[in-house]
Design a protein around this motif. Structure first.
Motif, PDB file in Angstrom:
ATOM      1  N   ALA A  84      58.745  44.279  19.246  1.00  0.00           N
ATOM      2  CA  ALA A  84      58.901  45.608  18.646  1.00  0.00           C
ATOM      3  C   ALA A  84      59.248  46.649  19.712  1.00  0.00           C
TER       4      ALA A  84
ATOM      5  N   VAL B 123      62.569  48.619  18.407  1.00  0.00           N
ATOM      6  CA  VAL B 123      62.330  49.894  17.733  1.00  0.00           C
ATOM      7  C   VAL B 123      62.856  51.099  18.513  1.00  0.00           C
TER       8      VAL B 123
ATOM      9  N   LYS C 193      66.245  49.723   8.931  1.00  0.00           N
ATOM     10  CA  LYS C 193      66.442  48.401   8.315  1.00  0.00           C
ATOM     11  C   LYS C 193      67.109  47.436   9.304  1.00  0.00           C
TER      12      LYS C 193
ATOM     13  N   ALA D 288      64.562  46.457  11.899  1.00  0.00           N
ATOM     14  CA  ALA D 288      63.616  45.508  11.296  1.00  0.00           C
ATOM     15  C   ALA D 288      64.220  44.115  11.227  1.00  0.00           C
ATOM     16  N   ARG D 289      65.470  44.036  10.832  1.00  0.00           N
ATOM     17  CA  ARG D 289      66.140  42.736  10.740  1.00  0.00           C
ATOM     18  C   ARG D 289      66.201  42.074  12.124  1.00  0.00           C
TER      19      ARG D 289
ATOM     20  N   GLN E 193      59.529  39.498   7.988  1.00  0.00           N
ATOM     21  CA  GLN E 193      60.547  40.492   7.632  1.00  0.00           C
ATOM     22  C   GLN E 193      59.908  41.749   7.037  1.00  0.00           C
TER      23      GLN E 193
ATOM     24  N   ALA F 147      58.040  43.605   9.835  1.00  0.00           N
ATOM     25  CA  ALA F 147      58.980  44.263  10.740  1.00  0.00           C
ATOM     26  C   ALA F 147      59.569  45.513  10.098  1.00  0.00           C
ATOM     27  N   GLU F 148      59.878  45.434   8.815  1.00  0.00           N
ATOM     28  CA  GLU F 148      60.431  46.594   8.118  1.00  0.00           C
ATOM     29  C   GLU F 148      59.413  47.729   8.057  1.00  0.00           C
TER      30      GLU F 148
ATOM     31  N   ALA G 207      59.097  49.263  11.594  1.00  0.00           N
ATOM     32  CA  ALA G 207      60.264  50.072  11.965  1.00  0.00           C
ATOM     33  C   ALA G 207      60.308  51.373  11.181  1.00  0.00           C
TER      34      ALA G 207
END
Length: 141
Positions: free
Chosen positions: A13, A17, A28, A31-32, A58, A61-62, A65
């Motif tokens: 991250a 990020v 997005k 995050a991907r 996923q 992470a989304e 972010a």
């Protein structure tokens, strides 16, 4: 083992990020990329949260972010507001969203808060849609 995965997730991250801040990626996209990095480098498919819930990497992470980008956006708004000498902001948030947590009885939407109070609660939960609008017309509340 869990702490190793947590460290791996945080390390990934920290690489992905910050690209949000320089405008290279949307939340997005970051995050991907973060999810792909965790899957490829660490074979992570799920993140185990503090409450024991297993969340797909996923989705985690989304949420991470989006939260980081919301905090950064609100910090920028509040910093610029303070630089302009404005002391209060109006809060725009979900209808039932609380001030410190989503379930807080102190509802945030439509309230007027000091810049200092707003800086202490830039969001109240993952995927929070909180934003602040400067109120230069108010000198005291």
């Amino acid at each position: 083992m869990a702490s190793q995965f947590y460290r791996a997730a945080r390390e990934a991250a920290r690489r992905e990020v910050p690209l949000l801040a320089v405008g290279n990626l949307t939340a997005k996209e970051a995050a991907r990329n973060l999810a792909a990095r965790l899957a490829a480098e660490h074979k992570l498919t799920h993140i185990v949260c503090r409450n024991g819930a297993r969340v797909p990497v996923q989705a985690w992470a989304e949420a991470a972010a989006l939260a980081k980008s919301a905090v950064a956006y609100n910090a920028g708004t509040l910093n610029r507001t303070a630089e302009a000498g404005v002391r209060h902001v109006e809060v725009f948030d979900g209808f039932d969203c609380g001030w410190l947590t989503h379930t807080d009885l102190d509802k945030a939407n439509g309230t007027v808060r000091s810049v200092e109070d707003a800086a202490g609660a830039p969001i109240s939960h993952p995927r929070c849609r909180r934003a602040f609008g400067p109120r230069p017309d108010l000198t005291s509340v």
